[in-house]
Design a protein around this motif. Structure first.
Motif, PDB file in Angstrom:
ATOM      1  N   LEU A  28       0.833  -1.205   0.000  1.00 58.26           N
ATOM      2  CA  LEU A  28       0.000   0.000   0.000  1.00 58.26           C
ATOM      3  C   LEU A  28       0.869   1.256   0.000  1.00 58.26           C
ATOM      4  CD1 LEU A  28      -2.864  -1.027   2.448  1.00 58.26           C
ATOM      5  CD2 LEU A  28      -3.090  -0.523   0.006  1.00 58.26           C
ATOM      6  N   ALA A  29       1.953   1.230   0.772  1.00 61.90           N
ATOM      7  CA  ALA A  29       2.870   2.373   0.804  1.00 61.90           C
ATOM      8  C   ALA A  29       3.489   2.588  -0.582  1.00 61.90           C
ATOM      9  CB  ALA A  29       3.957   2.167   1.852  1.00 61.90           C
ATOM     10  N   LYS A  30       3.887   1.499  -1.233  1.00 57.27           N
ATOM     11  CA  LYS A  30       4.454   1.616  -2.585  1.00 57.27           C
ATOM     12  C   LYS A  30       3.423   2.197  -3.547  1.00 57.27           C
ATOM     13  CE  LYS A  30       7.819  -2.138  -2.246  1.00 57.27           C
ATOM     14  NZ  LYS A  30       8.125  -3.522  -2.639  1.00 57.27           N
ATOM     15  N   ARG A  31       2.179   1.787  -3.386  1.00 62.92           N
ATOM     16  CA  ARG A  31       1.107   2.295  -4.248  1.00 62.92           C
ATOM     17  C   ARG A  31       0.957   3.808  -4.090  1.00 62.92           C
ATOM     18  NH1 ARG A  31      -3.029  -0.623  -6.351  1.00 62.92           N
ATOM     19  NH2 ARG A  31      -4.747   0.617  -7.143  1.00 62.92           N
ATOM     20  N   THR A  32       1.068   4.304  -2.853  1.00 60.83           N
ATOM     21  CA  THR A  32       0.918   5.744  -2.625  1.00 60.83           C
ATOM     22  C   THR A  32       2.087   6.535  -3.212  1.00 60.83           C
ATOM     23  OG1 THR A  32       2.005   5.780  -0.442  1.00 60.83           O
ATOM     24  CG2 THR A  32      -0.393   5.387  -0.483  1.00 60.83           C
ATOM     25  N   HIS A  33       3.193   5.849  -3.503  1.00 53.56           N
ATOM     26  CA  HIS A  33       4.377   6.508  -4.057  1.00 53.56           C
ATOM     27  C   HIS A  33       4.378   6.545  -5.587  1.00 53.56           C
ATOM     28  CE1 HIS A  33       5.869   6.355  -0.016  1.00 53.56           C
ATOM     29  NE2 HIS A  33       7.058   6.805  -0.367  1.00 53.56           N
ATOM     30  N   LYS A  34       3.407   5.926  -6.212  1.00 52.30           N
ATOM     31  CA  LYS A  34       3.384   5.865  -7.673  1.00 52.30           C
ATOM     32  C   LYS A  34       3.121   7.242  -8.279  1.00 52.30           C
ATOM     33  CE  LYS A  34       1.955   1.094  -8.330  1.00 52.30           C
ATOM     34  NZ  LYS A  34       0.942   0.200  -8.891  1.00 52.30           N
ATOM     35  N   ARG A  35       3.702   7.436  -9.454  1.00 50.02           N
ATOM     36  CA  ARG A  35       3.430   8.665 -10.218  1.00 50.02           C
ATOM     37  C   ARG A  35       1.919   8.760 -10.422  1.00 50.02           C
ATOM     38  NH1 ARG A  35       6.708  11.576 -13.477  1.00 50.02           N
ATOM     39  NH2 ARG A  35       8.303   9.952 -13.436  1.00 50.02           N
ATOM     40  N   GLY A  36       1.363   9.934 -10.139  1.00 48.08           N
ATOM     41  CA  GLY A  36      -0.079  10.115 -10.274  1.00 48.08           C
ATOM     42  C   GLY A  36      -0.825  10.057  -8.956  1.00 48.08           C
ATOM     43  N   SER A  37      -0.110   9.693  -7.895  1.00 48.30           N
ATOM     44  CA  SER A  37      -0.758   9.684  -6.576  1.00 48.30           C
ATOM     45  C   SER A  37      -0.716  11.086  -5.976  1.00 48.30           C
ATOM     46  CB  SER A  37      -0.058   8.700  -5.624  1.00 48.30           C
ATOM     47  OG  SER A  37       1.158   9.248  -5.136  1.00 48.30           O
ATOM     48  N   GLY A  38      -1.607  11.341  -5.040  1.00 50.50           N
ATOM     49  CA  GLY A  38      -1.602  12.619  -4.342  1.00 50.50           C
ATOM     50  C   GLY A  38      -0.311  12.841  -3.576  1.00 50.50           C
TER      51      GLY A  38
END
Length: 149
Positions: A116-126
């Protein structure tokens, strides 16, 4: 608007009921995605606190402070206020918040904290947008434009 800690209790209620372990980091990310979903639906946050831009993703500092003692272990119990009460957001009278909690819970309850932390770091995240701009907090606009949910 409600307290982020009350919304966390809604998440923890589902976790305890379904016997799914939720660590403090996972709780922060689930909370963030519920708020993102709500912002996308309404243009406003369901909680009073803002998400800060921390190394491992979005964090509400009051939630961090309360659940920090659990470290990376599953959270047992709930947040209790100074009177010892466990407060939750009333989902029966707020179908939209229920929808947002259910949506995020159903899609991410089996996803680990690190993923989940990696997901929040993706380009396009807030989080990514705020981090790139060197902001301390994630704006409503950045949450609304988050494409990772």
């Amino acid at each position: 608007m409600a307290s982020a800690l009350s919304l966390c209790n809604n998440i923890l209620s589902r976790a305890h009921k379904e016997k799914i372990e939720v660590s403090p980091m996972k709780l922060q990310k689930l909370l963030y995605y519920i708020c993102v979903k709500y912002v996308k639906e309404t243009g406003v946050s369901p909680v009073m606190e803002r998400f800060e831009v921390w190394k491992y993703g979005p964090v509400v500092s009051s939630v961090y402070s309360v659940f920090k003692p659990f470290g990376s272990s599953p959270i047992k119990g709930y947040y209790r206020n100074v009177k010892g009460d466990v407060r939750v957001i009333d989902e029966k009278n707020n179908s939209l918040i229920k929808y947002c909690i259910d949506y995020v819970w159903d899609n991410f309850k089996h996803t680990g904290a690190i993923d989940l932390a990696k997901r929040t770091h993706k380009r396009g995240s807030g989080w990514y947008s705020a981090f790139q701009k060197h902001h301390d907090t994630i704006s409503i606009k950045e949450m609304e434009d988050d494409i990772t949910i």
